[in-house]
Motif scaffolding. Sequence first.
Motif, PDB file in Angstrom:
ATOM      1  N   GLU A 163      -3.071   1.147  -8.762  1.00  0.00           N
ATOM      2  CA  GLU A 163      -1.828   1.056  -9.512  1.00  0.00           C
ATOM      3  C   GLU A 163      -0.977   2.311  -9.362  1.00  0.00           C
ATOM      4  O   GLU A 163       0.192   2.332  -9.727  1.00  0.00           O
ATOM      5  CB  GLU A 163      -2.099   0.798 -10.999  1.00  0.00           C
ATOM      6  N   LYS A 164      -1.560   3.397  -8.828  1.00  0.00           N
ATOM      7  CA  LYS A 164      -0.836   4.657  -8.666  1.00  0.00           C
ATOM      8  C   LYS A 164      -0.330   4.855  -7.243  1.00  0.00           C
ATOM      9  O   LYS A 164       0.224   5.898  -6.926  1.00  0.00           O
ATOM     10  CB  LYS A 164      -1.707   5.816  -9.108  1.00  0.00           C
ATOM     11  N   ILE A 165      -0.534   3.849  -6.394  1.00  0.00           N
ATOM     12  CA  ILE A 165       0.067   3.839  -5.058  1.00  0.00           C
ATOM     13  C   ILE A 165       1.120   2.735  -5.085  1.00  0.00           C
ATOM     14  O   ILE A 165       0.815   1.597  -5.431  1.00  0.00           O
ATOM     15  CB  ILE A 165      -0.974   3.540  -3.971  1.00  0.00           C
ATOM     16  N   ALA A 166       2.344   3.089  -4.746  1.00  0.00           N
ATOM     17  CA  ALA A 166       3.423   2.117  -4.818  1.00  0.00           C
ATOM     18  C   ALA A 166       4.050   1.894  -3.449  1.00  0.00           C
ATOM     19  O   ALA A 166       4.177   2.825  -2.657  1.00  0.00           O
ATOM     20  CB  ALA A 166       4.493   2.589  -5.808  1.00  0.00           C
TER      21      ALA A 166
ATOM     22  N   ALA B 234     -12.268  13.775   5.653  1.00  0.00           N
ATOM     23  CA  ALA B 234     -12.456  12.413   6.167  1.00  0.00           C
ATOM     24  C   ALA B 234     -13.768  12.322   6.934  1.00  0.00           C
ATOM     25  O   ALA B 234     -14.194  13.287   7.572  1.00  0.00           O
ATOM     26  CB  ALA B 234     -11.292  12.025   7.062  1.00  0.00           C
ATOM     27  N   VAL B 235     -14.381  11.152   6.870  1.00  0.00           N
ATOM     28  CA  VAL B 235     -15.628  10.922   7.601  1.00  0.00           C
ATOM     29  C   VAL B 235     -15.346  10.468   9.029  1.00  0.00           C
ATOM     30  O   VAL B 235     -16.258  10.429   9.850  1.00  0.00           O
ATOM     31  CB  VAL B 235     -16.530   9.894   6.878  1.00  0.00           C
ATOM     32  N   SER B 236     -14.096  10.112   9.326  1.00  0.00           N
ATOM     33  CA  SER B 236     -13.704   9.743  10.689  1.00  0.00           C
ATOM     34  C   SER B 236     -12.238  10.124  10.877  1.00  0.00           C
ATOM     35  O   SER B 236     -11.575  10.549   9.937  1.00  0.00           O
ATOM     36  CB  SER B 236     -13.935   8.255  10.951  1.00  0.00           C
ATOM     37  N   PHE B 237     -11.743   9.959  12.097  1.00  0.00           N
ATOM     38  CA  PHE B 237     -10.378  10.352  12.418  1.00  0.00           C
ATOM     39  C   PHE B 237      -9.494   9.124  12.579  1.00  0.00           C
ATOM     40  O   PHE B 237      -9.972   8.037  12.847  1.00  0.00           O
ATOM     41  CB  PHE B 237     -10.355  11.183  13.696  1.00  0.00           C
ATOM     42  N   GLY B 238      -8.203   9.325  12.430  1.00  0.00           N
ATOM     43  CA  GLY B 238      -7.237   8.249  12.559  1.00  0.00           C
ATOM     44  C   GLY B 238      -6.842   7.713  11.201  1.00  0.00           C
ATOM     45  O   GLY B 238      -7.597   7.812  10.238  1.00  0.00           O
ATOM     46  N   ALA B 239      -5.646   7.164  11.135  1.00  0.00           N
ATOM     47  CA  ALA B 239      -5.155   6.604   9.877  1.00  0.00           C
ATOM     48  C   ALA B 239      -6.036   5.443   9.448  1.00  0.00           C
ATOM     49  O   ALA B 239      -6.575   4.720  10.280  1.00  0.00           O
ATOM     50  CB  ALA B 239      -3.716   6.138  10.034  1.00  0.00           C
ATOM     51  N   GLY B 240      -6.184   5.282   8.148  1.00  0.00           N
ATOM     52  CA  GLY B 240      -6.960   4.177   7.622  1.00  0.00           C
ATOM     53  C   GLY B 240      -6.602   3.898   6.182  1.00  0.00           C
ATOM     54  O   GLY B 240      -6.121   4.776   5.466  1.00  0.00           O
ATOM     55  N   VAL B 241      -6.839   2.669   5.775  1.00  0.00           N
ATOM     56  CA  VAL B 241      -6.647   2.276   4.381  1.00  0.00           C
ATOM     57  C   VAL B 241      -7.694   1.223   4.070  1.00  0.00           C
ATOM     58  O   VAL B 241      -7.959   0.337   4.882  1.00  0.00           O
ATOM     59  CB  VAL B 241      -5.209   1.763   4.106  1.00  0.00           C
ATOM     60  N   ARG B 242      -8.322   1.359   2.901  1.00  0.00           N
ATOM     61  CA  ARG B 242      -9.334   0.384   2.498  1.00  0.00           C
ATOM     62  C   ARG B 242      -9.497   0.417   0.977  1.00  0.00           C
ATOM     63  O   ARG B 242      -9.292   1.450   0.351  1.00  0.00           O
ATOM     64  CB  ARG B 242     -10.669   0.665   3.172  1.00  0.00           C
ATOM     65  N   PRO B 243      -9.865  -0.726   0.406  1.00  0.00           N
ATOM     66  CA  PRO B 243     -10.170  -0.724  -1.028  1.00  0.00           C
ATOM     67  C   PRO B 243     -11.565  -0.162  -1.242  1.00  0.00           C
ATOM     68  O   PRO B 243     -12.436  -0.280  -0.378  1.00  0.00           O
ATOM     69  CB  PRO B 243     -10.105  -2.204  -1.402  1.00  0.00           C
ATOM     70  N   GLU B 244     -11.757   0.478  -2.377  1.00  0.00           N
ATOM     71  CA  GLU B 244     -13.080   0.968  -2.760  1.00  0.00           C
ATOM     72  C   GLU B 244     -13.149   0.964  -4.285  1.00  0.00           C
ATOM     73  O   GLU B 244     -12.655   1.872  -4.933  1.00  0.00           O
ATOM     74  CB  GLU B 244     -13.334   2.363  -2.196  1.00  0.00           C
ATOM     75  N   GLY B 245     -13.759  -0.097  -4.833  1.00  0.00           N
ATOM     76  CA  GLY B 245     -13.794  -0.255  -6.284  1.00  0.00           C
ATOM     77  C   GLY B 245     -12.383  -0.430  -6.811  1.00  0.00           C
ATOM     78  O   GLY B 245     -11.602  -1.213  -6.295  1.00  0.00           O
ATOM     79  N   HIS B 246     -12.030   0.338  -7.855  1.00  0.00           N
ATOM     80  CA  HIS B 246     -10.678   0.261  -8.422  1.00  0.00           C
ATOM     81  C   HIS B 246      -9.698   1.182  -7.688  1.00  0.00           C
ATOM     82  O   HIS B 246      -8.538   1.282  -8.059  1.00  0.00           O
ATOM     83  CB  HIS B 246     -10.711   0.602  -9.911  1.00  0.00           C
ATOM     84  N   CYS B 247     -10.176   1.852  -6.636  1.00  0.00           N
ATOM     85  CA  CYS B 247      -9.347   2.786  -5.879  1.00  0.00           C
ATOM     86  C   CYS B 247      -8.976   2.228  -4.512  1.00  0.00           C
ATOM     87  O   CYS B 247      -9.547   1.256  -4.046  1.00  0.00           O
ATOM     88  CB  CYS B 247     -10.097   4.098  -5.655  1.00  0.00           C
ATOM     89  N   VAL B 248      -8.021   2.892  -3.908  1.00  0.00           N
ATOM     90  CA  VAL B 248      -7.656   2.672  -2.516  1.00  0.00           C
ATOM     91  C   VAL B 248      -7.910   3.998  -1.815  1.00  0.00           C
ATOM     92  O   VAL B 248      -7.573   5.062  -2.344  1.00  0.00           O
ATOM     93  CB  VAL B 248      -6.175   2.268  -2.389  1.00  0.00           C
ATOM     94  N   VAL B 249      -8.503   3.927  -0.646  1.00  0.00           N
ATOM     95  CA  VAL B 249      -8.756   5.129   0.141  1.00  0.00           C
ATOM     96  C   VAL B 249      -7.737   5.167   1.275  1.00  0.00           C
ATOM     97  O   VAL B 249      -7.668   4.238   2.077  1.00  0.00           O
ATOM     98  CB  VAL B 249     -10.193   5.149   0.706  1.00  0.00           C
ATOM     99  N   LEU B 250      -6.938   6.228   1.289  1.00  0.00           N
ATOM    100  CA  LEU B 250      -5.968   6.458   2.356  1.00  0.00           C
ATOM    101  C   LEU B 250      -6.497   7.601   3.219  1.00  0.00           C
ATOM    102  O   LEU B 250      -6.827   8.665   2.697  1.00  0.00           O
ATOM    103  CB  LEU B 250      -4.607   6.861   1.797  1.00  0.00           C
ATOM    104  N   ARG B 251      -6.585   7.377   4.522  1.00  0.00           N
ATOM    105  CA  ARG B 251      -7.032   8.429   5.429  1.00  0.00           C
ATOM    106  C   ARG B 251      -5.862   8.846   6.309  1.00  0.00           C
ATOM    107  O   ARG B 251      -5.182   7.995   6.897  1.00  0.00           O
ATOM    108  CB  ARG B 251      -8.194   7.963   6.297  1.00  0.00           C
TER     109      ARG B 251
END
Length: 131
Positions: free
Chosen positions: A122-125, A61-78
């Motif tokens: 689509e692979k995160i439910a 991770a580039v930073s600390f703490g929980a996070g969620v954000r869209p990035e293109g066709h993906c979702v980034v879960l931290r």
Amino acid sequence: MLVELVKVSKFPWSPWLAQVRTPFGETMVRWCGDTTAEPGEYHVEWTIDEDIAWGRNAKPAVSFGAGVRPEGHCVVLRGRLNQTVDGAAVLDFDGVQILLDLADPLPEGVASTWVELFIEREKIALYPYEL
């Protein structure tokens, strides 16, 4: 985890998707609940239907703490990546445990660190449930 459901949508090329807000980000992922669900707060279980491969869809991770954000066709879960005694992996996502399937064993020293997972939305439910 308690999320705010903004809306549920269906596009011709995708499953039902939910736009959700959390205290640490907003994104759109697959919705496995009532497709006529009204906006509001829902308790949900998160699942990931993709094998995790370090260096491909899992990175430091580039930073600390929980996070969620869209990035293109993906979702980034931290979250914090933990390994179980039987070799499985779990993402601690703001106190919620998401079981992960590993493509390969984790590299030495990766367990208990903050990571970002890059998963197709689509692979995160999300599975809503009632307390």
